[in-house]
Write an enzyme that holds these catalytic residues in place. Structure first.
Site, PDB file in Angstrom:
ATOM      1  N   LEU A 109       0.846  -1.198   0.000  1.00 57.58           N
ATOM      2  CA  LEU A 109       0.000   0.000   0.000  1.00 57.58           C
ATOM      3  C   LEU A 109       0.884   1.252   0.000  1.00 57.58           C
ATOM      4  O   LEU A 109       0.799   2.100   0.880  1.00 57.58           O
ATOM      5  CB  LEU A 109      -0.937  -0.026   1.225  1.00 57.58           C
ATOM      6  CG  LEU A 109      -2.162   0.859   1.124  1.00 57.58           C
ATOM      7  CD1 LEU A 109      -3.143   0.350   0.072  1.00 57.58           C
ATOM      8  CD2 LEU A 109      -2.888   0.944   2.468  1.00 57.58           C
ATOM      9  N   GLY A 110       1.738   1.343  -1.005  1.00 60.21           N
ATOM     10  CA  GLY A 110       2.549   2.550  -1.191  1.00 60.21           C
ATOM     11  C   GLY A 110       1.738   3.566  -1.986  1.00 60.21           C
ATOM     12  O   GLY A 110       0.502   3.518  -1.988  1.00 60.21           O
ATOM     13  N   ARG A 111       2.450   4.460  -2.673  1.00 62.22           N
ATOM     14  CA  ARG A 111       1.749   5.501  -3.436  1.00 62.22           C
ATOM     15  C   ARG A 111       0.760   4.902  -4.431  1.00 62.22           C
ATOM     16  O   ARG A 111      -0.401   5.303  -4.497  1.00 62.22           O
ATOM     17  CB  ARG A 111       2.757   6.364  -4.207  1.00 62.22           C
ATOM     18  CG  ARG A 111       3.454   7.386  -3.366  1.00 62.22           C
ATOM     19  CD  ARG A 111       4.515   8.068  -4.195  1.00 62.22           C
ATOM     20  NE  ARG A 111       5.638   7.186  -4.363  1.00 62.22           N
ATOM     21  CZ  ARG A 111       6.869   7.414  -3.908  1.00 62.22           C
ATOM     22  NH1 ARG A 111       7.129   8.534  -3.300  1.00 62.22           N
ATOM     23  NH2 ARG A 111       7.821   6.549  -4.072  1.00 62.22           N
ATOM     24  N   ILE A 112       1.241   3.928  -5.222  1.00 64.15           N
ATOM     25  CA  ILE A 112       0.372   3.353  -6.259  1.00 64.15           C
ATOM     26  C   ILE A 112      -0.709   2.490  -5.621  1.00 64.15           C
ATOM     27  O   ILE A 112      -1.880   2.560  -6.014  1.00 64.15           O
ATOM     28  CB  ILE A 112       1.223   2.568  -7.290  1.00 64.15           C
ATOM     29  CG1 ILE A 112       2.166   3.533  -8.032  1.00 64.15           C
ATOM     30  CG2 ILE A 112       0.333   1.842  -8.295  1.00 64.15           C
ATOM     31  CD1 ILE A 112       3.178   2.872  -8.960  1.00 64.15           C
TER      32      ILE A 112
ATOM     33  N   ARG B 248       5.870  -5.971 -10.496  1.00 63.44           N
ATOM     34  CA  ARG B 248       6.981  -6.577 -11.218  1.00 63.44           C
ATOM     35  C   ARG B 248       6.671  -8.052 -11.360  1.00 63.44           C
ATOM     36  O   ARG B 248       6.125  -8.671 -10.423  1.00 63.44           O
ATOM     37  CB  ARG B 248       8.303  -6.408 -10.453  1.00 63.44           C
ATOM     38  CG  ARG B 248       8.902  -5.014 -10.536  1.00 63.44           C
ATOM     39  CD  ARG B 248       9.364  -4.666 -11.948  1.00 63.44           C
ATOM     40  NE  ARG B 248       9.918  -3.332 -12.070  1.00 63.44           N
ATOM     41  CZ  ARG B 248       9.245  -2.243 -12.429  1.00 63.44           C
ATOM     42  NH1 ARG B 248       7.952  -2.319 -12.688  1.00 63.44           N
ATOM     43  NH2 ARG B 248       9.848  -1.084 -12.537  1.00 63.44           N
TER      44      ARG B 248
ATOM     45  N   GLU C 128      10.410  -9.927 -19.210  1.00 71.68           N
ATOM     46  CA  GLU C 128       9.830  -9.100 -20.288  1.00 71.68           C
ATOM     47  C   GLU C 128      10.847  -8.826 -21.391  1.00 71.68           C
ATOM     48  O   GLU C 128      12.033  -8.653 -21.072  1.00 71.68           O
ATOM     49  CB  GLU C 128       9.351  -7.767 -19.699  1.00 71.68           C
ATOM     50  CG  GLU C 128       8.206  -7.959 -18.757  1.00 71.68           C
ATOM     51  CD  GLU C 128       7.853  -6.678 -17.986  1.00 71.68           C
ATOM     52  OE1 GLU C 128       8.322  -5.596 -18.372  1.00 71.68           O
ATOM     53  OE2 GLU C 128       7.120  -6.787 -17.013  1.00 71.68           O
TER      54      GLU C 128
ATOM     55  N   HIS D 287       3.263  -4.305 -20.188  1.00 74.49           N
ATOM     56  CA  HIS D 287       3.844  -3.371 -19.201  1.00 74.49           C
ATOM     57  C   HIS D 287       3.564  -1.909 -19.594  1.00 74.49           C
ATOM     58  O   HIS D 287       4.478  -1.174 -19.986  1.00 74.49           O
ATOM     59  CB  HIS D 287       5.361  -3.608 -19.056  1.00 74.49           C
ATOM     60  CG  HIS D 287       5.912  -3.029 -17.784  1.00 74.49           C
ATOM     61  ND1 HIS D 287       6.981  -3.568 -17.117  1.00 74.49           N
ATOM     62  CD2 HIS D 287       5.540  -1.938 -17.050  1.00 74.49           C
ATOM     63  CE1 HIS D 287       7.255  -2.856 -16.036  1.00 74.49           C
ATOM     64  NE2 HIS D 287       6.380  -1.851 -15.982  1.00 74.49           N
TER      65      HIS D 287
END
Ligand code: DGY
Length: 313
Positions: free
Chosen positions: A152-155, A232, A261, A279
């Protein structure tokens, strides 16, 4: 004399031109023999422009550049950079947080919607004229369901706000509880997965979170649960995910990121319970422009002796 920047991948054309008004730029991907170029230019290169999806900024590359002062990353994830090797030489590292938060969160929500409401499947259903033979199988209501956010960081917070607006119940897992967040915290990821209908992965990559979402976590999500990963590829054990998807032990997965990727596991390409994206979390003109501007401003600030705008750590 202009300082030399080793660019591992291009910014958008306007930002690339702007960068070239301030610096001498070596476009590494255009060199016939990149390794030879690095050797020839080793004393000149004082900055690296790296990107989240390009060649690694490894310890050996850092060691090969004796005058390197700064690595300016185009992206919020820095798992392609050997941060310890940079720190050991006091090399500054900058990145581009915040400017891509909204777009990346939008992609997570798009994947939740696509899975729940069978958007991609429905599009194909119409195109191949299956509609004439009967309706698309029913989807899943989002309102009232539980989204478990991993990281639950910024994004993660931006995803939570968006999914809450769809009347979903939000819970989260991370290294520690965030006192300023209104959502229920689960210290145990498997426990959270069993409580979630949608498991949305939005934590940082790297060794610390490698294969965090494994067979046990996916099994706990259950046959009606969906996985979304916009973080990721390394965070989800791809082998385990393939087995789980094959056995329909979860209902489906929406993936914007993969372990290697642009390689996507062959078996996924024919599965109809997955939605696959290349991505594109930050891939809008506006955001990529802002990311490029931030890279340039960080590089300029460093060489003009000003404080960095967005140092990593
Ligand atoms: C980043 O910047 O690290 C994101 O993955 C881009 O989408």
């Amino acid at each position: 004399m202009q300082k030399t920047v080793l660019a591992m991948q291009s910014l958008l054309p306007d930002e690339m031109s702007e960068l070239e008004t301030h610096f001498r730029v070596i476009r590494l991907w255009k060199q016939r023999d990149p390794e030879a170029t690095i050797k020839e230019e080793r004393d000149n290169i004082v900055a690296i422009l790296s990107t989240y999806n390009a060649t690694r900024v490894s310890e050996s590359l850092i060691e090969a550049l004796p005058n390197l002062e700064i690595i300016a990353q185009f992206g919020v994830g820095v798992n392609n950079i050997n941060i310890e090797a940079a720190a050991a030489r006091d090399i500054a590292v900058t990145y581009t947080p915040d400017v891509l938060t909204n777009d990346t969160a939008d992609i997570a929500v798009s994947l939740v919607l696509a899975l729940a409401r069978r958007i991609v499947e429905g599009d194909m259903f119409v195109r191949v004229s299956k509609w004439q033979n009967g309706p698309l199988p029913l989807g899943t209501t989002m309102a009232g369901k539980t989204a478990g956010i991993v990281g639950l960081g910024r994004i993660g917070q931006a995803i939570a706000r968006r999914l809450a607006a769809f009347d979903m119940n939000i819970i989260y897992h991370g290294r520690e509880e965030k006192q300023d967040q209104p959502y229920e915290y689960y210290a145990d990821l498997t426990e959270m997965a069993s409580a979630a209908d949608f498991l949305v992965v939005s934590c940082t990559g790297g060794e610390e979170t490698k294969n965090l979402v494994n067979y046990g976590v996916l099994e706990a999500l259950g046959s009606k649960g969906f996985l979304v990963n916009i973080a990721r590829g390394s965070v989800v054990n791809e082998e385990d995910l393939l087995i789980i998807l094959r056995n329909q032990a979860i209902a489906g997965a929406g993936l914007d990121v993969f372990a290697a990727e642009p390689h996507v596991p062959e078996a996924m390409l024919t599965m109809d319970n997955v939605v696959l994206l290349p991505h594109i979390g930050s891939a809008t003109i506006e955001t990529r422009t802002e990311m490029g501007q931030l890279v340039i401003r960080n590089l300029r600030a460093h060489f003009e002796g000003e404080p960095l705008l967005t140092p990593y750590q």
